[in-house]
Motif scaffolding. Structure first.
Motif, short mmCIF file in Angstrom:
data_model
loop_
_atom_site.label_atom_id
_atom_site.label_comp_id
_atom_site.label_asym_id
_atom_site.label_seq_id
_atom_site.Cartn_x
_atom_site.Cartn_y
_atom_site.Cartn_z
N ALA B 115 11.99 22.85 -69.16
CA ALA B 115 13.22 22.63 -69.92
C ALA B 115 14.42 23.35 -69.29
O ALA B 115 15.56 22.93 -69.47
CB ALA B 115 13.05 23.07 -71.37
N VAL B 177 3.93 17.67 -64.37
CA VAL B 177 4.76 18.57 -65.17
C VAL B 177 5.59 17.82 -66.22
O VAL B 177 6.08 18.42 -67.17
CB VAL B 177 5.69 19.50 -64.32
CG1 VAL B 177 4.89 20.25 -63.26
CG2 VAL B 177 6.84 18.74 -63.71
N GLY B 178 5.71 16.49 -66.03
CA GLY B 178 6.41 15.68 -67.04
C GLY B 178 5.80 15.82 -68.42
O GLY B 178 6.49 15.66 -69.42
N ARG B 181 7.47 17.98 -70.99
CA ARG B 181 8.68 17.51 -71.67
C ARG B 181 8.35 17.09 -73.11
O ARG B 181 9.21 17.12 -73.97
CB ARG B 181 9.30 16.30 -70.94
CG ARG B 181 9.99 16.63 -69.63
CD ARG B 181 10.70 15.41 -69.07
NE ARG B 181 9.82 14.26 -68.99
CZ ARG B 181 9.92 13.16 -69.71
NH1 ARG B 181 10.88 13.03 -70.59
NH2 ARG B 181 9.05 12.18 -69.56
N TRP B 182 7.12 16.62 -73.34
CA TRP B 182 6.85 16.05 -74.67
C TRP B 182 5.66 16.68 -75.38
O TRP B 182 5.57 16.63 -76.61
CB TRP B 182 6.66 14.53 -74.57
CG TRP B 182 5.60 14.09 -73.59
CD1 TRP B 182 5.79 13.77 -72.27
CD2 TRP B 182 4.19 13.92 -73.84
NE1 TRP B 182 4.59 13.42 -71.68
CE2 TRP B 182 3.59 13.49 -72.63
CE3 TRP B 182 3.38 14.07 -74.97
CZ2 TRP B 182 2.22 13.23 -72.51
CZ3 TRP B 182 2.01 13.81 -74.85
CH2 TRP B 182 1.47 13.40 -73.63
#
Lengths: 213, 213
Positions: B115, B177-178, B181-182
């Motif tokens: 982030a 690593v995406g 994000r969620w």
């Protein structure tokens, strides 16, 4: 395209908003959001602080607007690219292509979006900032939904193996937007080559086909 | 593991640094870096401002340290997972598995890293912040290099098709690593299921094999 991408329906011809946003994209893209002085944006447009504050109450308000317009453009580009695609696989290829068919300014906007995505996590104290943040979150969900629906179509039509469409869409988005962590306009790699490369990765990942070199 | 993951070789047994970092991970993870008051971190550890400033000169200094230790842990975990892997494909599976074999605190640390990755883009004015930022950048490059070398080995051994190892490593890292994000600890999806899912995506993307459900 440059100014259009930063214009909204209610911007009159005399509005300085698009020019301020374009200057902010340049500044945030060059030195980072944290490293940019808010006054440097006004200097680049050639307006005073009073005019600047007429449009944006803070640097964060301006950043959130840049992020919202970037997300809006991604949503529109996805629909234009996939409308009328004869198959889900063709839609997938077209959507990945559209994600990288961008001007240098669009690229900077995407880099700013990815680098500052953490800003969408927490509520803002200012009402105008919070309104932009909420609009960004709605658009993030819509962009994800676009990919989910495309994958669902491919599964329903028997083109893609049946894997969780939401986790697959999120994985795909991680792959696609991850490029903005490292790609820089004018760097050694061409955006068209990256687009072809990622398209091949996406097709193998989702359809399990290995066709693209 | 919880405190170990935030401890450095020069932290004595009386150092409050690991406890401050653990509190910062909780605060930044819950309300975001921007939304966290620096004084809230001291309150959570139960120390005063003076003690806090003895260890970290600013909230940004603390964040950059959290990021550096997260990257250090990822680098170590990759090496431990892949050392002695009989094939590059086995190494790839093990490395993806290690990327998700994490405690809830490790997960928060990765979420904070992703982030706030934009913070690494611009130089810091403070010397201590700049030193942490530079250390983070060295580790980002080292983590990427780990994946590049694994892919190069697979290509050299004829296990993986010959595609640009650097772009492939970056694409893979975007996918891996995406997730931060969620994904949230305690959410509807299990981290072990996500690990299996991403492992399948990675194997299809890199090796072109479709074996994992």
């Amino acid at each position: 395209m440059s100014i259009e991408a930063l214009t909204e329906v209610d911007d009159g011809p005399r509005s300085k908003r698009p020019a301020i946003l374009a200057a902010a994209v340049e500044c945030f893209g060059e030195t980072g959001y944290e490293g940019t002085k808010w006054s440097a944006v006004a200097d680049r447009v050639g307006i005073g602080q009073t005019a600047l504050y007429h449009y944006f109450e803070s640097k964060a308000h301006c950043l959130l607007t840049v992020m919202r317009l970037g997300l809006r453009n991604s949503d529109v580009a996805f629909r234009e690219a996939t409308d009328g695609a004869p198959t889900a696989l063709a839609g997938l290829r077209a959507a990945v292509g559209a994600a990288y068919a961008l001007s240098p300014q669009d690229v900077q906007q995407n880099r700013i979006l990815v680098a500052n995505i953490g800003l969408l996590a927490g509520a803002r104290v200012s009402a105008r900032e919070e309104s932009e943040r909420e609009a960004c979150r709605v658009l993030v969900a819509r962009v994800e939904r676009n990919w989910v629906e495309l994958i669902e179509r491919g599964i329903a039509d028997g083109e893609f193996p049946d894997r969780d469409p939401q986790v697959m869409a999120r994985s795909l988005l991680g792959l696609i937007v991850g490029v903005w962590r490292w790609y820089r306009p004018g760097g050694p790699l061409d955006l068209a080559d990256i687009s072809t490369f990622v398209e091949g990765c996406a097709v193998r990942m989702i359809a399990g086909r290995d066709e693209t070199p």
